[in-house]
Motif scaffolding. Structure first.
Motif, PDB file in Angstrom:
ATOM      1  N   GLY A 228       7.437  56.087   4.031  1.00 37.92           N
ATOM      2  CA  GLY A 228       8.455  56.609   3.136  1.00 37.92           C
ATOM      3  C   GLY A 228       8.045  57.915   2.495  1.00 37.92           C
ATOM      4  O   GLY A 228       6.856  58.252   2.423  1.00 37.92           O
ATOM      5  N   ALA A 229       9.059  58.661   2.033  1.00 39.64           N
ATOM      6  CA  ALA A 229       8.819  59.927   1.345  1.00 39.64           C
ATOM      7  C   ALA A 229       9.709  59.932   0.115  1.00 39.64           C
ATOM      8  O   ALA A 229      10.923  59.777   0.220  1.00 39.64           O
ATOM      9  N   VAL A 230       9.117  60.088  -1.053  1.00 37.73           N
ATOM     10  CA  VAL A 230       9.858  59.998  -2.304  1.00 37.73           C
ATOM     11  C   VAL A 230       9.866  61.362  -2.978  1.00 37.73           C
ATOM     12  O   VAL A 230       8.808  61.972  -3.165  1.00 37.73           O
ATOM     13  N   PRO A 231      11.036  61.858  -3.347  1.00 34.89           N
ATOM     14  CA  PRO A 231      11.078  63.171  -3.994  1.00 34.89           C
ATOM     15  C   PRO A 231      10.632  63.103  -5.447  1.00 34.89           C
ATOM     16  O   PRO A 231      10.671  62.032  -6.072  1.00 34.89           O
ATOM     17  N   ASP A 232      10.217  64.234  -5.972  1.00 33.72           N
ATOM     18  CA  ASP A 232       9.862  64.341  -7.373  1.00 33.72           C
ATOM     19  C   ASP A 232      11.156  64.245  -8.170  1.00 33.72           C
ATOM     20  O   ASP A 232      12.011  65.113  -8.073  1.00 33.72           O
TER      21      ASP A 232
ATOM     22  N   GLY B   2      11.038  51.298 -19.039  1.00 37.93           N
ATOM     23  CA  GLY B   2      10.516  50.067 -18.448  1.00 37.93           C
ATOM     24  C   GLY B   2      11.514  49.431 -17.493  1.00 37.93           C
ATOM     25  O   GLY B   2      11.594  48.202 -17.402  1.00 37.93           O
ATOM     26  N   GLU B   3      12.297  50.248 -16.796  1.00 39.11           N
ATOM     27  CA  GLU B   3      13.310  49.759 -15.869  1.00 39.11           C
ATOM     28  C   GLU B   3      13.087  50.386 -14.497  1.00 39.11           C
ATOM     29  O   GLU B   3      13.480  51.525 -14.269  1.00 39.11           O
ATOM     30  N   PRO B   4      12.474  49.664 -13.555  1.00 38.59           N
ATOM     31  CA  PRO B   4      12.246  50.241 -12.223  1.00 38.59           C
ATOM     32  C   PRO B   4      13.568  50.633 -11.573  1.00 38.59           C
ATOM     33  O   PRO B   4      14.596  49.986 -11.798  1.00 38.59           O
ATOM     34  N   LEU B   5      13.542  51.697 -10.784  1.00 38.39           N
ATOM     35  CA  LEU B   5      14.799  52.210 -10.256  1.00 38.39           C
ATOM     36  C   LEU B   5      15.055  51.957  -8.775  1.00 38.39           C
ATOM     37  O   LEU B   5      16.028  52.459  -8.216  1.00 38.39           O
TER      38      LEU B   5
ATOM     39  N   GLN C  78      16.653  55.446  -4.182  1.00 33.78           N
ATOM     40  CA  GLN C  78      17.038  55.251  -2.778  1.00 33.78           C
ATOM     41  C   GLN C  78      15.830  55.319  -1.861  1.00 33.78           C
ATOM     42  O   GLN C  78      15.702  54.540  -0.916  1.00 33.78           O
ATOM     43  N   ALA C  79      14.934  56.261  -2.144  1.00 38.96           N
ATOM     44  CA  ALA C  79      13.748  56.422  -1.292  1.00 38.96           C
ATOM     45  C   ALA C  79      12.869  55.179  -1.339  1.00 38.96           C
ATOM     46  O   ALA C  79      12.387  54.698  -0.307  1.00 38.96           O
ATOM     47  N   PHE C  80      12.656  54.645  -2.549  1.00 35.69           N
ATOM     48  CA  PHE C  80      11.838  53.433  -2.665  1.00 35.69           C
ATOM     49  C   PHE C  80      12.522  52.246  -1.978  1.00 35.69           C
ATOM     50  O   PHE C  80      11.883  51.424  -1.331  1.00 35.69           O
TER      51      PHE C  80
ATOM     52  N   PRO D 118      16.264  55.904   8.946  1.00 30.07           N
ATOM     53  CA  PRO D 118      15.914  57.329   9.067  1.00 30.07           C
ATOM     54  C   PRO D 118      15.616  57.927   7.698  1.00 30.07           C
ATOM     55  O   PRO D 118      16.125  57.446   6.684  1.00 30.07           O
ATOM     56  N   LEU D 119      14.796  58.965   7.684  1.00 27.95           N
ATOM     57  CA  LEU D 119      14.484  59.632   6.420  1.00 27.95           C
ATOM     58  C   LEU D 119      15.762  60.224   5.830  1.00 27.95           C
ATOM     59  O   LEU D 119      16.573  60.788   6.533  1.00 27.95           O
ATOM     60  N   LEU D 120      15.889  60.100   4.519  1.00 29.18           N
ATOM     61  CA  LEU D 120      17.097  60.594   3.852  1.00 29.18           C
ATOM     62  C   LEU D 120      17.147  62.116   3.832  1.00 29.18           C
ATOM     63  O   LEU D 120      16.138  62.781   4.017  1.00 29.18           O
ATOM     64  N   GLU D 121      18.342  62.655   3.572  1.00 30.01           N
ATOM     65  CA  GLU D 121      18.558  64.114   3.506  1.00 30.01           C
ATOM     66  C   GLU D 121      17.474  64.838   2.734  1.00 30.01           C
ATOM     67  O   GLU D 121      16.845  65.742   3.210  1.00 30.01           O
ATOM     68  N   PHE D 122      17.261  64.420   1.508  1.00 30.46           N
ATOM     69  CA  PHE D 122      16.286  65.127   0.682  1.00 30.46           C
ATOM     70  C   PHE D 122      14.864  64.863   1.118  1.00 30.46           C
ATOM     71  O   PHE D 122      13.952  65.554   0.738  1.00 30.46           O
ATOM     72  N   GLU D 123      14.674  63.845   1.959  1.00 26.95           N
ATOM     73  CA  GLU D 123      13.332  63.575   2.449  1.00 26.95           C
ATOM     74  C   GLU D 123      12.968  64.524   3.563  1.00 26.95           C
ATOM     75  O   GLU D 123      11.821  64.800   3.801  1.00 26.95           O
ATOM     76  N   GLN D 124      14.001  64.993   4.283  1.00 26.80           N
ATOM     77  CA  GLN D 124      13.706  65.928   5.363  1.00 26.80           C
ATOM     78  C   GLN D 124      13.441  67.277   4.767  1.00 26.80           C
ATOM     79  O   GLN D 124      14.187  67.761   3.929  1.00 26.80           O
ATOM     80  N   THR D 125      12.367  67.904   5.177  1.00 23.29           N
ATOM     81  CA  THR D 125      12.017  69.159   4.535  1.00 23.29           C
ATOM     82  C   THR D 125      11.997  70.331   5.501  1.00 23.29           C
ATOM     83  O   THR D 125      11.547  71.397   5.178  1.00 23.29           O
ATOM     84  N   THR D 126      12.487  70.115   6.727  1.00 21.06           N
ATOM     85  CA  THR D 126      12.576  71.298   7.603  1.00 21.06           C
ATOM     86  C   THR D 126      13.979  71.869   7.496  1.00 21.06           C
ATOM     87  O   THR D 126      14.922  71.306   8.017  1.00 21.06           O
ATOM     88  N   GLY D 127      14.091  72.959   6.791  1.00 13.00           N
ATOM     89  CA  GLY D 127      15.375  73.660   6.710  1.00 13.00           C
ATOM     90  C   GLY D 127      15.429  74.767   7.740  1.00 13.00           C
ATOM     91  O   GLY D 127      14.512  74.947   8.523  1.00 13.00           O
ATOM     92  N   PHE D 128      16.443  75.556   7.692  1.00  9.09           N
ATOM     93  CA  PHE D 128      16.667  76.618   8.671  1.00  9.09           C
ATOM     94  C   PHE D 128      15.505  77.613   8.696  1.00  9.09           C
ATOM     95  O   PHE D 128      14.939  77.911   9.726  1.00  9.09           O
TER      96      PHE D 128
END
Lengths: 264, 83
Positions: free
Chosen positions: A200-204, A215-218, A227-229, A242-252
């Motif tokens: 998995g890949a979790v965004p900042d 104290g509320e896990p998301l 969503q990532a978690f 599949p990795l989510l949109e924001f998880e993919q980091t190869t842009g144009f």
């Protein structure tokens, strides 16, 4: 068939406890009986991230020393009863338990839970050895930064030496904007360097700080990190996500610059 | 590594990757970057004894790769490029 998973990293502060809390909550929300164990003796944090700090009576060391029964120490989450927490001791240190005792503890927990998640402390000493003792599977957490990746590499080496066959990588705190500018390593970069399967890949995400404050896990929420978690949980259960949109980091632009970097 | 003019400076990401590959190699092999350099030079000296090579044109690339084929879990390889 129960699974015992240790969540480790080597480097401190990359998000092991946050990941343990959220993966635990995510699995529980998917109706899997899950227990999360804080193995960081002396520096307990999993209770606070889960918002269960006021319900601690007994802890893991009490159970191991026989001061109480396991059931008395386990804290069932009222928001999601499939999730339980076994908290750590705040006033002891890492020498209070041995790997053999940890194995006995996880064996007993396997009888009652589908998933046993161990939140490992930072470092490679006694705390680490205790946390990995009873686990069959590891999730290594890292951020896309030089020091975290270096420590993750070392941890992966130690896990392989301890004969872990099942090691997965979770990359935390990705900033897609920085990746696009070429100022942060991408998910692909980190996976290539560490050569371990990505779970998995979790965004900042600001929401993580807010969730810890409250104290509320998301996990499972409508937030990016949530969503990532949740996707990590789905992959743990064997689903191909599949990795989510924001998880993919190869842009144009990085695709173009990638063409020129290949000549290395 | 060539860059076009619109990439105005050496982007820190590629610097990080280069540094990491050096550092991880040393960590994994349990030897310092200086020792890795010395090793490369000595390998070239040995090859010079048996082959006609131009030292200035050769690079030795030390890479550690993990392969799972044929039951081998780890393979540590030294690739010599430029022969």
């Amino acid at each position: 068939m129960s699974e015992v998973i240790v969540i480790t990293s080597g480097k401190g502060g990359v998000g092991k406890t946050t990941a343990t809390a959220n993966i635990g909550m995510g699995l529980a929300r998917m109706k899997k009986k899950t227990v999360v164990i804080d193995t960081d003796i002396g520096l307990r944090n999993l209770d606070v991230v889960l918002g269960l700090e006021n319900r601690i009576v007994y802890n893991m060391v009490d159970v191991i020393e026989g001061n109480c029964r396991l059931k008395q120490a386990l804290i069932k989450d009222k928001r999601c009863p499939e999730l339980s927490l076994l908290p750590s001791a705040q006033t002891r240190d890492k020498s209070a338990v041995t790997p053999e005792q940890m194995i006995k503890l996880t064996e007993e927990l396997k009888e009652h839970f589908d998933y046993v998640l161990l939140d490992c402390p930072a470092g490679i000493e006694q705390g680490f050895k205790n946390a990995i003792a009873g686990a069959e599977r590891a999730i290594v957490v890292t951020t896309p930064e030089v020091s975290a990746i270096r420590d993750a590499d070392r941890i992966i080496g130690l896990l392989e030496a301890a004969e872990f066959r099942n090691i997965d990588l979770l990359i935390n705190r990705i900033r897609p904007d920085m990746v696009r500018r070429g100022e942060m390593m991408s998910v692909e970069d980190v996976v290539e360097i560490l050569a371990v399967n990505l779970i998995g890949a979790v965004p900042d995400d600001e929401e993580v700080v807010i969730s810890t404050n409250q104290g509320e896990p998301l996990a499972g929420d409508d937030t990016q990190a949530g969503q990532a978690f949740f996707n990590v949980c789905r992959r743990i259960l064997g689903e191909e996500v599949p990795l989510l949109e924001f998880e993919q980091t190869t842009g144009f632009l990085s695709k173009i610059s990638g063409l020129f970097h290949r000549g290395r | 590594m060539k860059k076009f003019s619109f990439m105005h400076k050496d982007q820190s990401c590629s610097v990080a990757k280069d540094r990491l590959s050096t550092v991880l190699l040393a960590d994994r092999l349990n030897c310092t970057p200086e020792m890795v350099e010395l090793m490369k030079q000595e390998i070239l000296s040995v090859m010079e004894k048996y082959l006609e090579i131009d030292r200035t044109r050769m690079t030795i690339h030390l890479e550690i790769t993990t392969k799972e084929e044929q039951g081998v879990k780890h393979a540590k390889t030294i690739q010599i490029k430029g022969l």
